[in-house]
Write a protein that holds these residues in place. Structure first.
Motif, PDB file in Angstrom:
ATOM      1  N   HIS A   1     -41.135  11.246   9.568  1.00  0.00           N
ATOM      2  CA  HIS A   1     -40.337  12.740   8.820  1.00  0.00           C
ATOM      3  C   HIS A   1     -41.084  13.625   9.812  1.00  0.00           C
ATOM      4  O   HIS A   1     -42.585  13.128  10.133  1.00  0.00           O
ATOM      5  N   ALA A   2     -41.438  14.909  10.037  1.00  0.00           N
ATOM      6  CA  ALA A   2     -41.764  15.740  10.740  1.00  0.00           C
ATOM      7  C   ALA A   2     -43.895  14.928  10.086  1.00  0.00           C
ATOM      8  O   ALA A   2     -44.610  15.147  10.718  1.00  0.00           O
TER       9      ALA A   2
ATOM     10  N   GLU B   1     -33.154   6.631  16.702  1.00  0.00           N
ATOM     11  CA  GLU B   1     -32.644   7.752  17.365  1.00  0.00           C
ATOM     12  C   GLU B   1     -31.163   7.117  17.432  1.00  0.00           C
ATOM     13  O   GLU B   1     -30.424   8.578  16.174  1.00  0.00           O
TER      14      GLU B   1
ATOM     15  N   GLU C   1     -32.519  12.759  11.134  1.00  0.00           N
ATOM     16  CA  GLU C   1     -33.174  14.000  12.234  1.00  0.00           C
ATOM     17  C   GLU C   1     -34.739  13.140  11.966  1.00  0.00           C
ATOM     18  O   GLU C   1     -35.883  14.003  11.861  1.00  0.00           O
TER      19      GLU C   1
ATOM     20  N   ASP D   1     -44.744  12.761   8.856  1.00  0.00           N
ATOM     21  CA  ASP D   1     -46.045  11.667   9.552  1.00  0.00           C
ATOM     22  C   ASP D   1     -45.604  10.621   8.111  1.00  0.00           C
ATOM     23  O   ASP D   1     -45.765   9.534   7.998  1.00  0.00           O
TER      24      ASP D   1
ATOM     25  N   GLN E   1     -36.324   1.967  19.880  1.00  0.00           N
ATOM     26  CA  GLN E   1     -35.741   2.773  19.361  1.00  0.00           C
ATOM     27  C   GLN E   1     -34.463   4.215  19.859  1.00  0.00           C
ATOM     28  O   GLN E   1     -34.292   4.682  19.165  1.00  0.00           O
TER      29      GLN E   1
ATOM     30  N   SER F   1     -30.705   7.458  13.464  1.00  0.00           N
ATOM     31  CA  SER F   1     -31.097   9.017  12.633  1.00  0.00           C
ATOM     32  C   SER F   1     -30.066  10.059  12.891  1.00  0.00           C
ATOM     33  O   SER F   1     -30.145  10.832  11.865  1.00  0.00           O
TER      34      SER F   1
ATOM     35  N   ARG G   1     -41.084   5.557  14.977  1.00  0.00           N
ATOM     36  CA  ARG G   1     -42.079   5.139  15.170  1.00  0.00           C
ATOM     37  C   ARG G   1     -42.450   3.623  15.569  1.00  0.00           C
ATOM     38  O   ARG G   1     -41.805   2.958  14.760  1.00  0.00           O
TER      39      ARG G   1
ATOM     40  N   THR H   1     -37.924  10.269  12.953  1.00  0.00           N
ATOM     41  CA  THR H   1     -38.506  10.324  14.324  1.00  0.00           C
ATOM     42  C   THR H   1     -39.008   8.493  14.124  1.00  0.00           C
ATOM     43  O   THR H   1     -39.316   8.214  13.904  1.00  0.00           O
TER      44      THR H   1
ATOM     45  N   LEU I   1     -38.586   4.786  10.693  1.00  0.00           N
ATOM     46  CA  LEU I   1     -38.477   6.168  10.789  1.00  0.00           C
ATOM     47  C   LEU I   1     -39.292   6.925  10.205  1.00  0.00           C
ATOM     48  O   LEU I   1     -40.194   5.937   8.944  1.00  0.00           O
TER      49      LEU I   1
END
Length: 217
Positions: free
Chosen positions: A23-24, A53, A69, A26, A49, A56, A73, A71, A21
């Motif tokens: 964060h925004a 998801e 929340e 990266d 994946q 998270s 990877r 993402t 996982l």
């Protein structure tokens, strides 16, 4: 979500790909928490994946709000997973369909290093109606080489076929179930001119195994 009450052991870890996982920004999504009464940095790995998801979305319910929340990877291979395990984490939570386990990052990293020394049976290969597996020609500094292409899953084999339609590979997939079957295949491949075998060939550089190493003494 996998059954959280079913303990996952190191020896039961599935093969990559895994998903971490981020964060925004990266940056890897990690959580500072207590493990065994000691402060620790904890990361998470997921076998799909969808699991990443779902986890998270509900991470706060498991006391890991820092993973909410985030993402997924993809970590496509053992090297990528090993680099992640050797990073800033002290522990890694691994969530898979087989169960859930919390592992010391160093133990997990060592296990992954041992996994790289073994082949993920069953292996898959393209085979025609006569049971023959075509070799693939690749270029290196010495010129053209013939290699035997092997795959750790049907999905990876199909993905390779889609990327390389010019090879006109057979549609059928055969399986190699154990080291004895691999040795027999390697003998046939060597007779056909193969010098190397490659597991899960792809656009990124892939380690080739000398065909003689698969045959043994």
């Amino acid at each position: 979500m996998s059954d959280p009450t079913r303990e996952l052991r190191l020896e039961d870890l599935p093969r990559p790909p895994f998903f971490k996982l981020v964060h925004a920004s990266d940056a890897d999504a990690l959580v500072s928490t207590a493990v065994g009464g000691e402060p620790a940095m904890v990361g998470a790995l997921f076998s799909s994946q969808e699991l990443a998801e779902e986890f998270s979305r509900n991470a706060g319910e498991y006391g890991l709000a820092g993973l909410e929340e985030a993402t997924p990877r993809e970590l496509p291979d053992l090297d990528a997973v090993e680099r992640y395990a050797a990073g800033k984490t002290d522990y890694l939570l691994v969530v898979s369909e087989r169960g859930t386990g919390l592992f010391h990052a160093e133990d997990l990293s060592q296990h992954l290093a041992r996994q790289k020394e073994t082949l993920p049976f069953p292996l898959y290969l393209f085979s025609d109606q006569r049971g023959e597996a075509p070799l693939i020609s690749v270029k290196d500094e010495a010129g053209d080489l013939l290699v035997a292409a092997l795959f750790s899953s049907p999905e990876k084999a199909c993905a390779f076929q889609e990327r390389a339609p010019h090879l006109d590979l057979p549609a059928h997939l055969a399986t190699i179930e154990d080291p004895d079957g691999l040795r027999r295949h390697a003998l046939v491949a060597r007779q056909a001119g193969a010098g190397y075998a490659v597991v899960d060939p792809g656009p990124e550089p892939t380690n080739a195994v000398p065909i003689d190493d698969l045959i043994g003494p």
